[in-house]
Design a protein around this motif. Sequence first.
Motif, PDB file in Angstrom:
ATOM      1  N   ASP A 634     -47.789  17.999 -13.863  1.00 21.59           N
ATOM      2  CA  ASP A 634     -46.617  17.347 -13.263  1.00 21.59           C
ATOM      3  C   ASP A 634     -46.503  15.884 -13.667  1.00 21.59           C
ATOM      4  N   HIS A 635     -47.662  15.265 -13.934  1.00 24.01           N
ATOM      5  CA  HIS A 635     -47.668  13.848 -14.304  1.00 24.01           C
ATOM      6  C   HIS A 635     -47.978  13.647 -15.779  1.00 24.01           C
ATOM      7  N   ALA A 636     -47.809  14.652 -16.560  1.00 26.73           N
ATOM      8  CA  ALA A 636     -48.107  14.551 -17.987  1.00 26.73           C
ATOM      9  C   ALA A 636     -47.283  13.438 -18.631  1.00 26.73           C
ATOM     10  N   PRO A 637     -47.894  12.572 -19.423  1.00 32.40           N
ATOM     11  CA  PRO A 637     -47.186  11.447 -20.021  1.00 32.40           C
ATOM     12  C   PRO A 637     -45.954  11.836 -20.831  1.00 32.40           C
ATOM     13  N   ASP A 638     -46.020  12.964 -21.558  1.00 31.05           N
ATOM     14  CA  ASP A 638     -44.848  13.340 -22.336  1.00 31.05           C
ATOM     15  C   ASP A 638     -43.682  13.718 -21.417  1.00 31.05           C
ATOM     16  N   LYS A 639     -44.008  14.311 -20.258  1.00 29.76           N
ATOM     17  CA  LYS A 639     -42.958  14.619 -19.298  1.00 29.76           C
ATOM     18  C   LYS A 639     -42.413  13.349 -18.645  1.00 29.76           C
ATOM     19  N   VAL A 640     -43.315  12.405 -18.366  1.00 32.82           N
ATOM     20  CA  VAL A 640     -42.879  11.118 -17.803  1.00 32.82           C
ATOM     21  C   VAL A 640     -41.947  10.408 -18.777  1.00 32.82           C
ATOM     22  N   PHE A 641     -42.303  10.459 -20.061  1.00 32.26           N
ATOM     23  CA  PHE A 641     -41.481   9.811 -21.081  1.00 32.26           C
ATOM     24  C   PHE A 641     -40.116  10.504 -21.182  1.00 32.26           C
ATOM     25  N   ALA A 642     -40.117  11.835 -21.149  1.00 37.12           N
ATOM     26  CA  ALA A 642     -38.852  12.579 -21.199  1.00 37.12           C
ATOM     27  C   ALA A 642     -38.004  12.296 -19.971  1.00 37.12           C
ATOM     28  N   SER A 643     -38.655  12.173 -18.819  1.00 40.74           N
ATOM     29  CA  SER A 643     -37.934  11.842 -17.596  1.00 40.74           C
ATOM     30  C   SER A 643     -37.303  10.457 -17.700  1.00 40.74           C
ATOM     31  N   GLY A 644     -38.022   9.526 -18.333  1.00 36.22           N
ATOM     32  CA  GLY A 644     -37.480   8.187 -18.539  1.00 36.22           C
ATOM     33  C   GLY A 644     -36.264   8.207 -19.438  1.00 36.22           C
ATOM     34  N   LYS A 645     -36.318   9.030 -20.466  1.00 34.10           N
ATOM     35  CA  LYS A 645     -35.179   9.158 -21.377  1.00 34.10           C
ATOM     36  C   LYS A 645     -33.951   9.689 -20.629  1.00 34.10           C
ATOM     37  N   LYS A 646     -34.159  10.682 -19.769  1.00 36.16           N
ATOM     38  CA  LYS A 646     -33.048  11.240 -18.987  1.00 36.16           C
ATOM     39  C   LYS A 646     -32.483  10.200 -18.033  1.00 36.16           C
ATOM     40  N   ALA A 647     -33.391   9.415 -17.387  1.00 42.96           N
ATOM     41  CA  ALA A 647     -32.931   8.378 -16.469  1.00 42.96           C
ATOM     42  C   ALA A 647     -32.095   7.331 -17.204  1.00 42.96           C
ATOM     43  N   ALA A 648     -32.493   7.015 -18.442  1.00 43.05           N
ATOM     44  CA  ALA A 648     -31.740   6.044 -19.240  1.00 43.05           C
ATOM     45  C   ALA A 648     -30.348   6.575 -19.550  1.00 43.05           C
ATOM     46  N   GLU A 649     -30.274   7.849 -19.911  1.00 48.19           N
ATOM     47  CA  GLU A 649     -28.966   8.444 -20.216  1.00 48.19           C
ATOM     48  C   GLU A 649     -28.048   8.431 -18.998  1.00 48.19           C
ATOM     49  N   GLU A 650     -28.617   8.725 -17.831  1.00 51.16           N
ATOM     50  CA  GLU A 650     -27.824   8.707 -16.595  1.00 51.16           C
ATOM     51  C   GLU A 650     -27.379   7.284 -16.254  1.00 51.16           C
ATOM     52  N   ALA A 651     -28.242   6.314 -16.501  1.00 54.94           N
ATOM     53  CA  ALA A 651     -27.891   4.924 -16.220  1.00 54.94           C
ATOM     54  C   ALA A 651     -26.746   4.463 -17.125  1.00 54.94           C
ATOM     55  N   ILE A 652     -26.760   4.903 -18.371  1.00 58.35           N
ATOM     56  CA  ILE A 652     -25.686   4.532 -19.309  1.00 58.35           C
ATOM     57  C   ILE A 652     -24.345   5.073 -18.814  1.00 58.35           C
ATOM     58  N   ILE A 653     -24.350   6.318 -18.390  1.00 54.51           N
ATOM     59  CA  ILE A 653     -23.111   6.932 -17.894  1.00 54.51           C
ATOM     60  C   ILE A 653     -22.622   6.209 -16.646  1.00 54.51           C
ATOM     61  N   GLU A 654     -23.543   5.961 -15.708  1.00 53.51           N
ATOM     62  CA  GLU A 654     -23.146   5.305 -14.454  1.00 53.51           C
ATOM     63  C   GLU A 654     -22.636   3.891 -14.702  1.00 53.51           C
ATOM     64  N   LEU A 655     -23.313   3.153 -15.589  1.00 53.13           N
ATOM     65  CA  LEU A 655     -22.896   1.783 -15.867  1.00 53.13           C
ATOM     66  C   LEU A 655     -21.524   1.757 -16.532  1.00 53.13           C
ATOM     67  N   GLY A 656     -21.283   2.710 -17.426  1.00 53.17           N
ATOM     68  CA  GLY A 656     -19.965   2.791 -18.054  1.00 53.17           C
ATOM     69  C   GLY A 656     -18.866   3.033 -17.044  1.00 53.17           C
ATOM     70  N   LYS A 657     -19.167   3.863 -16.031  1.00 51.60           N
ATOM     71  CA  LYS A 657     -18.165   4.166 -15.008  1.00 51.60           C
ATOM     72  C   LYS A 657     -17.895   2.955 -14.110  1.00 51.60           C
ATOM     73  N   VAL A 658     -18.947   2.338 -13.584  1.00 53.72           N
ATOM     74  CA  VAL A 658     -18.743   1.247 -12.627  1.00 53.72           C
ATOM     75  C   VAL A 658     -18.148   0.011 -13.299  1.00 53.72           C
ATOM     76  N   LYS A 661     -15.943   0.719 -18.563  1.00 56.80           N
ATOM     77  CA  LYS A 661     -16.003   0.503 -20.018  1.00 56.80           C
ATOM     78  C   LYS A 661     -16.713   1.709 -20.632  1.00 56.80           C
ATOM     79  N   PRO A 662     -16.075   2.864 -20.562  1.00 58.67           N
ATOM     80  CA  PRO A 662     -16.727   4.113 -20.988  1.00 58.67           C
ATOM     81  C   PRO A 662     -17.036   4.186 -22.475  1.00 58.67           C
ATOM     82  N   TRP A 663     -16.413   3.322 -23.277  1.00 61.95           N
ATOM     83  CA  TRP A 663     -16.717   3.322 -24.710  1.00 61.95           C
ATOM     84  C   TRP A 663     -17.711   2.225 -25.067  1.00 61.95           C
ATOM     85  N   LEU A 664     -17.516   1.025 -24.515  1.00 69.02           N
ATOM     86  CA  LEU A 664     -18.340  -0.130 -24.879  1.00 69.02           C
ATOM     87  C   LEU A 664     -19.792   0.029 -24.414  1.00 69.02           C
ATOM     88  N   VAL A 665     -19.982   0.464 -23.170  1.00 67.22           N
ATOM     89  CA  VAL A 665     -21.350   0.570 -22.650  1.00 67.22           C
ATOM     90  C   VAL A 665     -22.190   1.553 -23.466  1.00 67.22           C
TER      91      VAL A 665
END
Length: 882
Positions: A634-658, A661-665
């Motif tokens: 459950d705490h495997a580093p490769d899974k932690v890294f993949a989870s971080g990548k997913k969190a980054a993608e979600e943050a990009i989408i959310e930041l673009g919405k708020v 600036k859906p293209w610039l962000v």
Amino acid sequence: MLTLPLDSTESTLATAGGKGHNLSILSRGGISVPEGFVVTTSAYRDFVNQNNKRLLTRIEATLSSHVDDLDEASAIIQAAFRKQKLSTKLQHEIAERLSVLDPKINLAIRSSATCEDMPDASFAGQHDTYLNVPHSKVEQNIIECFASLFTPRAISYRNRNNLPNVDAAMAVVCQCMALNQTCSGVLFTANPLTGQRNESALEAIPGLGEALVSGLTEPDRYVVLRNDGGDITIKDKRIGAKSKTILAADGGGVKEETTSLTTFEVLTESEVKVMVKIGQTIQDFFGKPQDIEWAKSVDGKFSIVQSRPITTLFPTPSVPMYPLQVFFSFNSVQGIIEPIYPAGQEVIRRGLLGGLLRWITWGKHGNTGEFIQTVGERLYINTTNVLRNVLGRKIVTNVMTGVDPASAIFIKDLMEENPDLEVNSGVGPFFLIRLVSFYFIVLPRFFTCVLFPTWMRNRLFRRVDKFVDSVEEKVSNTKGLSELIDLQKEVFQSFFPTGIAHFLPRIGAGLAPLWILGKLAAHLPNGKDLVLTITRGLPHNVTTEMDLKLWSVAKDIQTDNESLQHFISTDADTLAAEYLRGELPDVAQGSLNLFMAEFGMRGLYEIDFGRPRWREDPTPLMNTIMSYVEINEDHAPDKVFASGKKAAEEAIIELGKVLNKPWLVPFLASRVRQLAGVRELPKFTIIRMMGIIRAKMLIEGEKLVSIGALDDTQDLFYLKMDEIKALVNDELANCKRIVFERKAAMAQESKRTRLPRVITSDGFSYFGGTTKIVEGANVFSGEPVSPGVYEGRIRVVHDPRKSKLTQGEILCCHGTDPSWTPLFLSAGALLMEVGGLMTHGSVVAREYGIPAVVALEQVTERLSTGQLVRVDGSSGTIEVLE
């Protein structure tokens, strides 16, 4: 002889101990020291060796059998001392010395051990002193002083400083009390709080000094400034309460008195200045700042009863005190608390940074490396000329704000307060030409990186590999150490001038969009956290990729039962030795061999060329792997890294919405994720080159060991480049002595647990971070650098070679470099004493998605392993829960 006059020319540290020898020097130098004599260390050794060494044998046996109970050991040893009498010969010599002293004047009997009042170990307060002793009780008190060599605090102090217990010896100073003493005190000829060598700190109390030493009363305190022209000015004065006084009692001993007259000044300002001048004279005798104990008689005469070096001061740079110069710690930026090897200092001073400065200044500066000073075996960069330049001060303060915000604030305040740091130069024509030409090269590449990030990144990696391959070929073609040293200098001096135009556009094109996103989101409540989340699971970072490959090694071990059981049941030192011999289980050995082929040139404090690499000492890696093999899926580093990548993608989408600036962000964020990871590549490239050159140097070093020129191949790195070339040519006299002395200096300096981040030429040492303590609560705060909240147990780590981090523990340390990052995969959060938003530990913490707070002054002392705390990486607060 078993005794010596206090002013004897036969006095040495070995015969009279630290206190006695220092007083002897002052007595012969014309300083007013009360008369007396010294019972020498020969007398002590005769005392413990009487009766067939019965007492000495008892000391050795007791210390061996009571290692964990120093109080009991001390009580047994001191009781044995008191049962024994002084020899008849010593009694006769003491009686003879006393006969020439006024019998009406009692004595101060002071311990004077051979390992006290030395330049690097003062032993202040560790041994006993007896005041106002009648002549009839001198012998009894001498024995008590002998016995005080084995108080619990003295034994512990010697143990901490790696000083021998049994070999230590004690002399005793027997000194007349100051006649009709009215007051006493201490004088530090340098300010012990700030380190400033042009300030003295004086404390004064009425009566005997014992009230001050024991903390019984509050003294008058003065901070006195000694100006460049010799003028003395009282900078600060605070009058203490002085409600209690210790005085000499009739018949001997001391008595305590209480007074209601508490606001009077013990000394006049002119007397303060007189004492400061005396202190300066004493400092000149010894050549080092001194901690002086003094007494004043009713006739106004000052007497010196003790002088010892101030051992807590950080050394000063080898430059004039005036005009003021400012030095910034290279070690702090790199997360290195340990000393740097002489060979490592040379690579940085004359190679990497020297080459960069030569390129910037068209060869005018950087040839000798004098702009970087070795202070306390660490490196400090002289920023004075840059700070006095109109453009330079803007660049330095802006860069430093991201690297070490606390030091940036301190330097800004220093520039405002000190006229020596006023701007005195602008942008010179040669620098302007360099700057303009550089921009003409970098700007087109910067915009190309923004438009074609993947292509430009891949092109850089190919260029770097080709460059490193060329270095490896040149190294393999060198014949002998002399050629290798010349090549080393050439390679490191040329690295930044040739590489900066390639690295900077890529790194800039990755970090500039992050800065823009930060500005766009600054008004949002969670804007900073969202922007920093974009950097989680950041790809194309060589250090992160190294960590994930080390995790792959751990997975290989987990899937092989023989390897797994061996790593679970064996300590790290044994595993390291087995790996070097090729004796690990086959799966573990093979997997580690592949890892070492790619990353074996890395190591702890790796920017120090003198430090062993993982392929030489893999112990830290073994500690990390031992932690990794216990990590559940459950705490495997490769899974932690993949989870971080997913969190980054979600943050990009959310930041673009708020931000609407859906293209610039997404465009800016994609540049961050494509290029920001390249920031680790320049250092990794340097480490690769160091690994190649160091490996060849070790081979050549073996030849020097074989002919007896060196005792060990690692000794080569205690020498500077010119010294190595001289050694090869048989022109370096006393090579082994030089190595021995430098090893001793590094060993002594490695005992420091705190390093100043900024030092000045007058000795001021700035240690502090931005720690803020909330009154009435177990909460303190620093600089938030990675968002999130985490609750867990603290693990204080000073040396990753000796520490194993359990999954979920909070890593608490002074600072980190890339060799620490494998620990991040097990850590739940990060706390550091040094650092800023862009320092290594902060960046990696964000990439791994663990909360982090930095610039926490003395956090490794404030917190201890096992404590439960809550870390808030968004607000920068740490709450101690238990």
